[in-house]
Design an enzyme around this catalytic site. Structure first.
Site, PDB file in Angstrom:
ATOM      1  N   LYS A  77      44.115 -57.232 119.014  1.00 53.26           N
ATOM      2  CA  LYS A  77      45.377 -57.584 118.357  1.00 53.26           C
ATOM      3  C   LYS A  77      46.524 -57.415 119.338  1.00 53.26           C
ATOM      4  O   LYS A  77      47.429 -58.242 119.401  1.00 53.26           O
ATOM      5  CB  LYS A  77      45.598 -56.661 117.159  1.00 53.26           C
ATOM      6  CG  LYS A  77      45.250 -57.328 115.844  1.00 53.26           C
ATOM      7  CD  LYS A  77      45.753 -56.489 114.702  1.00 53.26           C
ATOM      8  CE  LYS A  77      45.251 -57.052 113.389  1.00 53.26           C
ATOM      9  NZ  LYS A  77      45.441 -56.154 112.272  1.00 53.26           N
ATOM     10  N   HIS A 117      36.971 -62.420 112.650  1.00 55.27           N
ATOM     11  CA  HIS A 117      37.357 -63.086 113.887  1.00 55.27           C
ATOM     12  C   HIS A 117      36.182 -63.900 114.426  1.00 55.27           C
ATOM     13  O   HIS A 117      35.133 -64.013 113.779  1.00 55.27           O
ATOM     14  CB  HIS A 117      37.912 -62.095 114.912  1.00 55.27           C
ATOM     15  CG  HIS A 117      36.961 -60.996 115.313  1.00 55.27           C
ATOM     16  ND1 HIS A 117      35.745 -61.243 115.909  1.00 55.27           N
ATOM     17  CD2 HIS A 117      37.041 -59.654 115.186  1.00 55.27           C
ATOM     18  CE1 HIS A 117      35.132 -60.109 116.153  1.00 55.27           C
ATOM     19  NE2 HIS A 117      35.892 -59.117 115.705  1.00 55.27           N
ATOM     20  N   HIS A 145      34.853 -45.581 123.266  1.00 56.02           N
ATOM     21  CA  HIS A 145      36.260 -45.357 122.952  1.00 56.02           C
ATOM     22  C   HIS A 145      37.022 -44.654 124.075  1.00 56.02           C
ATOM     23  O   HIS A 145      38.242 -44.499 123.976  1.00 56.02           O
ATOM     24  CB  HIS A 145      36.373 -44.565 121.642  1.00 56.02           C
ATOM     25  CG  HIS A 145      35.903 -45.345 120.461  1.00 56.02           C
ATOM     26  ND1 HIS A 145      34.594 -45.373 120.059  1.00 56.02           N
ATOM     27  CD2 HIS A 145      36.584 -46.181 119.631  1.00 56.02           C
ATOM     28  CE1 HIS A 145      34.477 -46.178 119.019  1.00 56.02           C
ATOM     29  NE2 HIS A 145      35.659 -46.688 118.738  1.00 56.02           N
ATOM     30  N   CYS A 179      32.038 -38.442 117.987  1.00 51.84           N
ATOM     31  CA  CYS A 179      33.115 -39.398 118.226  1.00 51.84           C
ATOM     32  C   CYS A 179      33.496 -40.006 116.886  1.00 51.84           C
ATOM     33  O   CYS A 179      32.656 -40.625 116.224  1.00 51.84           O
ATOM     34  CB  CYS A 179      32.690 -40.494 119.205  1.00 51.84           C
ATOM     35  SG  CYS A 179      33.907 -41.824 119.274  1.00 51.84           S
ATOM     36  N   HIS A 203      32.540 -62.326 114.258  1.00 55.97           N
ATOM     37  CA  HIS A 203      31.938 -62.352 112.917  1.00 55.97           C
ATOM     38  C   HIS A 203      31.568 -63.783 112.538  1.00 55.97           C
ATOM     39  O   HIS A 203      30.542 -64.034 111.918  1.00 55.97           O
ATOM     40  CB  HIS A 203      32.919 -61.844 111.851  1.00 55.97           C
ATOM     41  CG  HIS A 203      33.539 -60.516 112.160  1.00 55.97           C
ATOM     42  ND1 HIS A 203      34.887 -60.321 112.222  1.00 55.97           N
ATOM     43  CD2 HIS A 203      32.977 -59.310 112.419  1.00 55.97           C
ATOM     44  CE1 HIS A 203      35.137 -59.056 112.503  1.00 55.97           C
ATOM     45  NE2 HIS A 203      33.994 -58.420 112.635  1.00 55.97           N
ATOM     46  N   LYS A 231      39.244 -58.572 126.663  1.00 58.02           N
ATOM     47  CA  LYS A 231      38.658 -58.216 125.379  1.00 58.02           C
ATOM     48  C   LYS A 231      39.561 -58.730 124.248  1.00 58.02           C
ATOM     49  O   LYS A 231      40.787 -58.651 124.354  1.00 58.02           O
ATOM     50  CB  LYS A 231      38.530 -56.693 125.317  1.00 58.02           C
ATOM     51  CG  LYS A 231      37.465 -56.268 124.357  1.00 58.02           C
ATOM     52  CD  LYS A 231      37.278 -54.774 124.297  1.00 58.02           C
ATOM     53  CE  LYS A 231      36.513 -54.480 123.030  1.00 58.02           C
ATOM     54  NZ  LYS A 231      36.328 -53.136 122.689  1.00 58.02           N
ATOM     55  N   CYS A 284      33.135 -43.888 116.722  1.00 61.37           N
ATOM     56  CA  CYS A 284      31.766 -44.427 116.537  1.00 61.37           C
ATOM     57  C   CYS A 284      31.102 -43.840 115.297  1.00 61.37           C
ATOM     58  O   CYS A 284      30.052 -44.310 114.888  1.00 61.37           O
ATOM     59  CB  CYS A 284      30.872 -44.073 117.717  1.00 61.37           C
ATOM     60  SG  CYS A 284      31.460 -44.642 119.288  1.00 61.37           S
TER      61      CYS A 284
HETATM   62  O1  ME8 Z   1      28.848 -53.026 113.171  1.00 60.29           O
HETATM   63  N1  ME8 Z   1      30.783 -61.327 119.824  1.00 60.29           N
HETATM   64  O2  ME8 Z   1      30.231 -54.057 111.636  1.00 60.29           O
HETATM   65  P1  ME8 Z   1      31.229 -54.858 112.575  1.00 60.29           P
HETATM   66  C1  ME8 Z   1      29.762 -61.611 119.035  1.00 60.29           C
HETATM   67  N2  ME8 Z   1      29.296 -52.532 109.727  1.00 60.29           N
HETATM   68  N3  ME8 Z   1      29.580 -61.056 117.823  1.00 60.29           N
HETATM   69  C2  ME8 Z   1      30.486 -60.171 117.393  1.00 60.29           C
HETATM   70  C3  ME8 Z   1      31.603 -59.817 118.186  1.00 60.29           C
HETATM   71  C4  ME8 Z   1      31.730 -60.461 119.460  1.00 60.29           C
HETATM   72  N4  ME8 Z   1      32.756 -60.226 120.271  1.00 60.29           N
HETATM   73  N5  ME8 Z   1      32.317 -58.923 117.498  1.00 60.29           N
HETATM   74  C5  ME8 Z   1      31.694 -58.727 116.305  1.00 60.29           C
HETATM   75  C6  ME8 Z   1      29.230 -53.214 112.032  1.00 60.29           C
HETATM   76  N6  ME8 Z   1      30.587 -59.486 116.237  1.00 60.29           N
HETATM   77  C7  ME8 Z   1      28.485 -52.596 110.875  1.00 60.29           C
HETATM   78  C8  ME8 Z   1      27.231 -53.387 110.627  1.00 60.29           C
HETATM   79  S1  ME8 Z   1      24.964 -53.862 109.318  1.00 60.29           S
HETATM   80  C9  ME8 Z   1      23.934 -52.988 108.333  1.00 60.29           C
HETATM   81  C10 ME8 Z   1      26.345 -52.837 109.555  1.00 60.29           C
HETATM   82  C11 ME8 Z   1      29.685 -59.589 115.078  1.00 60.29           C
HETATM   83  O3  ME8 Z   1      32.314 -55.355 111.685  1.00 60.29           O
HETATM   84  C12 ME8 Z   1      28.243 -59.326 115.471  1.00 60.29           C
HETATM   85  O4  ME8 Z   1      27.417 -59.833 114.467  1.00 60.29           O
HETATM   86  O5  ME8 Z   1      31.612 -54.064 113.760  1.00 60.29           O
HETATM   87  C13 ME8 Z   1      28.205 -57.804 115.459  1.00 60.29           C
HETATM   88  O6  ME8 Z   1      26.890 -57.288 115.429  1.00 60.29           O
HETATM   89  C14 ME8 Z   1      28.973 -57.536 114.192  1.00 60.29           C
HETATM   90  O7  ME8 Z   1      30.008 -58.556 114.180  1.00 60.29           O
HETATM   91  C15 ME8 Z   1      29.581 -56.157 114.125  1.00 60.29           C
HETATM   92  O8  ME8 Z   1      30.398 -56.133 112.998  1.00 60.29           O
END
Ligand code: ME8
Length: 512
Positions: free
Chosen positions: A298, A18, A146, A126, A21, A295, A129
């Site tokens: 979906k 999204h 959560h 949790c 990412h 926020k 988390c």
């Molecule tokens: O945390 N605004 O993965 P994740 C800005 N797997 N950036 C955002 C965002 C938002 N609303 N939502 C997501 C994880 N991101 C772990 C990481 S690394 C060794 C393991 C981006 O899928 C941002 O880069 O929850 C955030 O840090 C990341 O997606 C979290 O991705």
């Protein structure tokens, strides 16, 4: 800067790509293109984080084996980044066998050194988390994220002596002011470190969770997902050999959002210290995108998907908005109205019109053929060139701070100046006087240089547009030529193409 190793987080596969990412991935791509253009050796890593409770649960809900589910969603991430033109060099999956080997090697090393011990632990866990909470961290007895009551779990587990490295980490952060940036996140990590650092539980019994990398020294346990995930940044380089790792690792620049500051700012550097590896160069932390409507979820139906944005408005328009709207480090709001307003004003009007006007005049007055420049340049011609020189300097300064919005502002400052130059020099009036034809040719020549340098400056941010402008100018590597060649890049008789609409104005319908 000779090298830079850029990493995005590896994304969980419990959601599809999204806006959030895409933001991190787009800034990583922009930085890579920017440093590459400066002649630096670059490497960009992204990928997917596939182990842990959450994934096992979602896979089950979808009636699939975790690996089958992981293959499917990981492929969606990968193909999304491909379709978005992200120039990643390696896509890692934590289920890749070379990654598992590196994780196990590091675990064994830390275990042999005595920094991993076996102990009993009881705590509030949790599942959302995937971590234990101390009573103090809970809000009214619930997980602050959560808003659910955690489950009390008492079990034997392996622990990493994280507390042992607290002082060493503190000194490193204090002596390297840029280690974590912007400053507010550095301050946040320093605040964590004011409290004693507890040891980190790094295992989960297989009786409770199977979907993980087994501990090399106890097959009844799998690795805690963060211990596995963070190591991806090292294993991706080791995959290409020890030399490759040694060359690039000291230049590692992690890009993350504030949600995962603690694992990256505390767990990761202490893990590196314990495993005898040097620390990464920098942790770069950005804020959160929030939707005007609340926020992103979906159920609210307000998830911004990169491929839909690309299909509707073009990837460069989406990139432009992301890079221009967010101040690195702070939160930003996404709304379709502000997106449309920005694209129409900055891309369709300022940039798009400039390119069209210049090419249209070149076509109309000289059938597209570039005219010679005189030996002496008018004051406003000199000034135009200097404005671009200054814009490039400003851009460089802002990029060093990751201030993408300011870097773009600097380019748009030069674009605005160019539009004013057209008004000031008025080639469309001069052309009526046949004696002024030579001067009109010169003005347009300078304008073509301005368009060429604009494309050059834009290329890391809006690569497709830069390429497109390069093609219109008919320069083989339209965007790579430097501005020191202002006045020398178009050979006499060179023909440029007629104009083309780069960014159509967006008219919003009721459905958006
Ligand atoms: O945390 N605004 O993965 P994740 C800005 N797997 N950036 C955002 C965002 C938002 N609303 N939502 C997501 C994880 N991101 C772990 C990481 S690394 C060794 C393991 C981006 O899928 C941002 O880069 O929850 C955030 O840090 C990341 O997606 C979290 O991705």
């Amino acid at each position: 800067m000779e090298r830079i190793y850029l990493t995005t987080p590896i994304y969980y596969i419990n959601a599809e790509p999204h806006l959030g990412h895409t933001y991190t991935t787009v800034i990583a791509d922009t930085l890579k293109r920017y440093y590459q253009r400066q002649g630096a050796e670059t490497f960009l890593l992204t990928g997917t984080d596939e182990h842990g409770d959450k994934i096992a649960q979602v896979a089950k809900e979808n009636g699939m084996e975790p690996k089958v589910y992981a293959d499917r969603i990981s492929a969606i991430f990968r193909s999304t980044w491909d379709a978005c033109g992200i120039s990643y060099d390696h896509f890692i999956r934590t289920t890749d066998s070379y990654h598992k080997e590196v994780v196990q090697g590091i675990l064994q090393k830390i275990y042999d050194a005595g920094d991993i011990y076996f102990g009993e632990y009881g705590g509030f866990y949790c599942f959302g988390c995937e971590r234990f909470y101390t009573e103090k961290e809970l809000v009214e007895g619930k997980c602050p994220d959560h808003k659910k009551e955690p489950t009390y779990i008492q079990e034997k587990n392996y622990f990493f002596r994280m507390g042992k490295y607290q002082q060493q980490l503190l000194s490193h952060i204090q002596s390297h002011p840029d280690f974590i940036r912007p400053e507010r996140y550095r301050a946040e990590v320093l605040a964590f470190l004011r409290e004693p650092l507890e040891d980190l539980c790094i295992s989960r019994p297989k009786s409770r969770l199977q979907w993980g990398i087994p501990l090399p020294f106890d097959s009844d346990y799998v690795t805690y997902v963060w211990f596995d995930a963070l190591i991806n940044y090292v294993s991706a380089l080791k995959f290409r050999g020890e030399d490759f790792f040694q060359t690039l690792w000291p230049w590692a620049n992690h890009l993350i959002a504030k949600d995962i500051l603690k694992p990256h700012g505390i767990f990761w550097p202490t893990m590196l210290m314990a495993s005898g590896l040097p620390l990464f160069e920098r942790l770069n932390v950005h804020g959160y995108w929030v939707m005007e409507s609340g926020k992103m979820s979906k159920s609210l139906g307000n998830v911004v998907r990169p491929l839909e944005m690309k299909e509707r408005y073009g990837m460069d328009a989406f990139r432009y908005f992301l890079l221009r709207e967010m101040v690195f480090g702070q939160d930003a709001t996404f709304s379709l109205d502000s997106f449309v307003a920005r694209i129409n004003a900055d891309l369709a009007n300022n940039l798009g019109n400039l390119v069209s006007r210049v090419l249209a005049m070149q076509e109309k007055y000289f059938a597209g053929v570039v005219q010679p420049l005189g030996g002496v340049w008018a004051k406003e011609d000199q000034e135009l060139r200097e404005v671009f020189l200054q814009a490039e300097k400003d851009l460089k300064r802002h990029m060093a701070e990751f201030y993408f919005h300011r870097a773009l502002e600097a380019i748009w400052g030069a674009i605005d100046h160019t539009n004013r130059y057209i008004v000031q020099t008025s080639p469309f009036v001069l052309i009526k006087d046949s004696e002024k034809r030579g001067r009109v040719g010169e003005i347009l020549h300078h304008l073509l240089e301005a368009v060429r340098v604009t494309a050059h400056l834009l290329s890391p941010f809006l690569p497709e547009t830069a390429h497109e402008i390069g093609k219109l100018l008919g320069l083989p590597q339209g965007t790579s030529s430097h501005q020191s060649s202002w006045g020398k890049s178009f050979l006499a008789g060179h023909k440029v193409k007629p104009p083309k609409v780069l960014f159509p104005r967006i008219e919003l319908t009721a459905e958006g």
